[in-house]
Motif scaffolding. Structure first.
Motif, mmCIF file in Angstrom:
data_model
loop_
_atom_site.group_PDB
_atom_site.id
_atom_site.type_symbol
_atom_site.label_atom_id
_atom_site.label_comp_id
_atom_site.label_asym_id
_atom_site.label_seq_id
_atom_site.Cartn_x
_atom_site.Cartn_y
_atom_site.Cartn_z
ATOM 1 N N PRO A 82 0.814 -1.229 0.000
ATOM 2 C CA PRO A 82 0.000 0.000 0.000
ATOM 3 C C PRO A 82 0.839 1.268 0.000
ATOM 4 C CG PRO A 82 -0.915 -1.605 1.534
ATOM 5 C CD PRO A 82 0.420 -2.142 1.100
ATOM 6 N N PHE A 83 1.901 1.307 0.800
ATOM 7 C CA PHE A 83 2.760 2.488 0.849
ATOM 8 C C PHE A 83 3.554 2.635 -0.448
ATOM 9 C CE2 PHE A 83 1.769 2.166 5.272
ATOM 10 C CZ PHE A 83 1.962 3.422 5.820
ATOM 11 N N ILE A 84 4.086 1.525 -0.955
ATOM 12 C CA ILE A 84 4.896 1.580 -2.171
ATOM 13 C C ILE A 84 4.054 2.037 -3.353
ATOM 14 C CG2 ILE A 84 6.366 0.268 -3.745
ATOM 15 C CD1 ILE A 84 6.838 -1.688 -1.337
ATOM 16 N N ASN A 85 2.851 1.487 -3.478
ATOM 17 C CA ASN A 85 1.978 1.857 -4.595
ATOM 18 C C ASN A 85 1.546 3.316 -4.517
ATOM 19 O OD1 ASN A 85 2.126 -0.705 -5.708
ATOM 20 N ND2 ASN A 85 0.254 -1.426 -4.728
ATOM 21 N N ARG A 86 1.273 3.804 -3.315
ATOM 22 C CA ARG A 86 0.921 5.232 -3.173
ATOM 23 C C ARG A 86 2.087 6.113 -3.573
ATOM 24 N NH1 ARG A 86 -1.267 3.712 1.931
ATOM 25 N NH2 ARG A 86 -3.550 3.587 1.917
ATOM 26 N N LEU A 87 3.273 5.745 -3.118
ATOM 27 C CA LEU A 87 4.453 6.537 -3.461
ATOM 28 C C LEU A 87 4.657 6.552 -4.968
ATOM 29 C CD1 LEU A 87 6.893 8.164 -2.490
ATOM 30 C CD2 LEU A 87 8.175 6.008 -2.340
ATOM 31 N N TYR A 88 4.541 5.408 -5.587
ATOM 32 C CA TYR A 88 4.701 5.330 -7.039
ATOM 33 C C TYR A 88 3.676 6.221 -7.739
ATOM 34 C CZ TYR A 88 4.420 3.411 -11.776
ATOM 35 O OH TYR A 88 4.375 3.275 -13.138
#
Length: 281
Positions: A27-33
């Motif tokens: 969830p954090f990685i996808n939001r950052l991307y």
């Protein structure tokens, strides 16, 4: 200047992050991307060095965690020392300058300027706002050439606990030991949510945290995540309290949790809509 900085990467802006364990994850990685995609001028790459690729957006380039070859990581220290994995001679197929981003920061404007400061071989850091009288950088967002920090990794690997004890935080270690010395991005580009966006007492009870006009990125160090800001929870535990319930809690030592009265009253924020606007897929 931009073409000079990007020459080694073929004109491509290279953004990287790192993930290990279960604290953050997809969830954090996808939001950052998603935030990077909305706030950068192509061409660019987004590479995540991670121990799990489950659930990640197909546009993310994934690489295994770089080796560190340390038997015991430092204990009883607040620094995020596993970031030292990124200081090795190689980072997958990346060459030249990379812009590192923490997983829990919020991008509110263009990242392009971060590829326009300094020279191609520079280590350029965010200024640490919590120690204004110390020339200290933040590693929540910083740019460095792949392989430039090898001397730091070697020094850390030779005595992990000793280095951690001496410098406490990995950002101080990088600031003091970056080959050629660390340079800094303009102070107003990267803001500290608690220090730069939160209103002082008593305005924090009436006004939602603000977003200064010149901000490009807002960081959330020390446990206060963007979701807490969205919900209006200063602490990481328990439901959000109304302003009245929080104020009356100043008379309850258990609710204050050993904080002084003024410190406790400062630790209140209203829900922050602009964080929700930017921190999304």
């Amino acid at each position: 200047m931009t073409s000079n900085i990007l020459a080694a990467s073929g004109g491509v802006k290279q953004v990287i992050c790192i993930n290990w364990g279960t604290k953050y994850g997809a969830p954090f990685i996808n939001r950052l991307y998603a935030m990077v995609v909305r706030n950068i001028t192509p061409p660019f790459t987004f590479t995540c060095f991670t121990d799990s690729r489950v659930g990640l957006n197909a546009g993310i380039l994934c690489e295994d965690l770089p080796p560190l070859n340390i038997e015991n990581m430092p204990v009883n220290t607040r620094g995020i020392w596993p970031k030292a994995r990124l200081w090795g001679p190689t980072l997958g197929n990346l060459k030249g300058a990379v812009l590192f981003l923490d997983l829990d920061l919020v991008i509110v404007s263009s990242l392009d300027p971060f590829f326009e400061v300094g020279e191609a071989d520079d280590v350029v850091m965010t200024r640490n706002q919590t120690t204004p009288f110390e020339r200290l950088g933040q590693t929540s967002l910083f740019r460095f050439p792949v392989g430039k920090l090898v001397p730091l990794q070697e020094k850390f690997r030779s005595d992990p606990q000793g280095v951690a004890d001496e410098y406490r935080y990995e950002q101080r270690f990088v600031s003091r030991n970056a080959p050629g010395g660390a340079k800094f991005f303009p102070r107003k580009w990267v803001l500290h949510f608690r220090q730069d966006c939160r209103w002082p007492f008593p305005l924090n009870y009436f006004l939602a945290p603000r977003l200064p006009r010149d901000a490009l990125v807002v960081i959330f160090p020390r446990g206060l995540h963007p979701q807490h800001a969205i919900e209006g929870r200063y602490g990481t535990k328990g439901p959000r309290k109304s302003a009245l319930a929080h104020v009356t809690g100043v008379f309850d030592p258990q609710q204050r949790k050993n904080k002084g009265a003024f410190q406790y009253l400062r630790h209140y924020i209203r829900p922050t809509a602009w964080v929700a606007e930017h921190w999304r897929e």
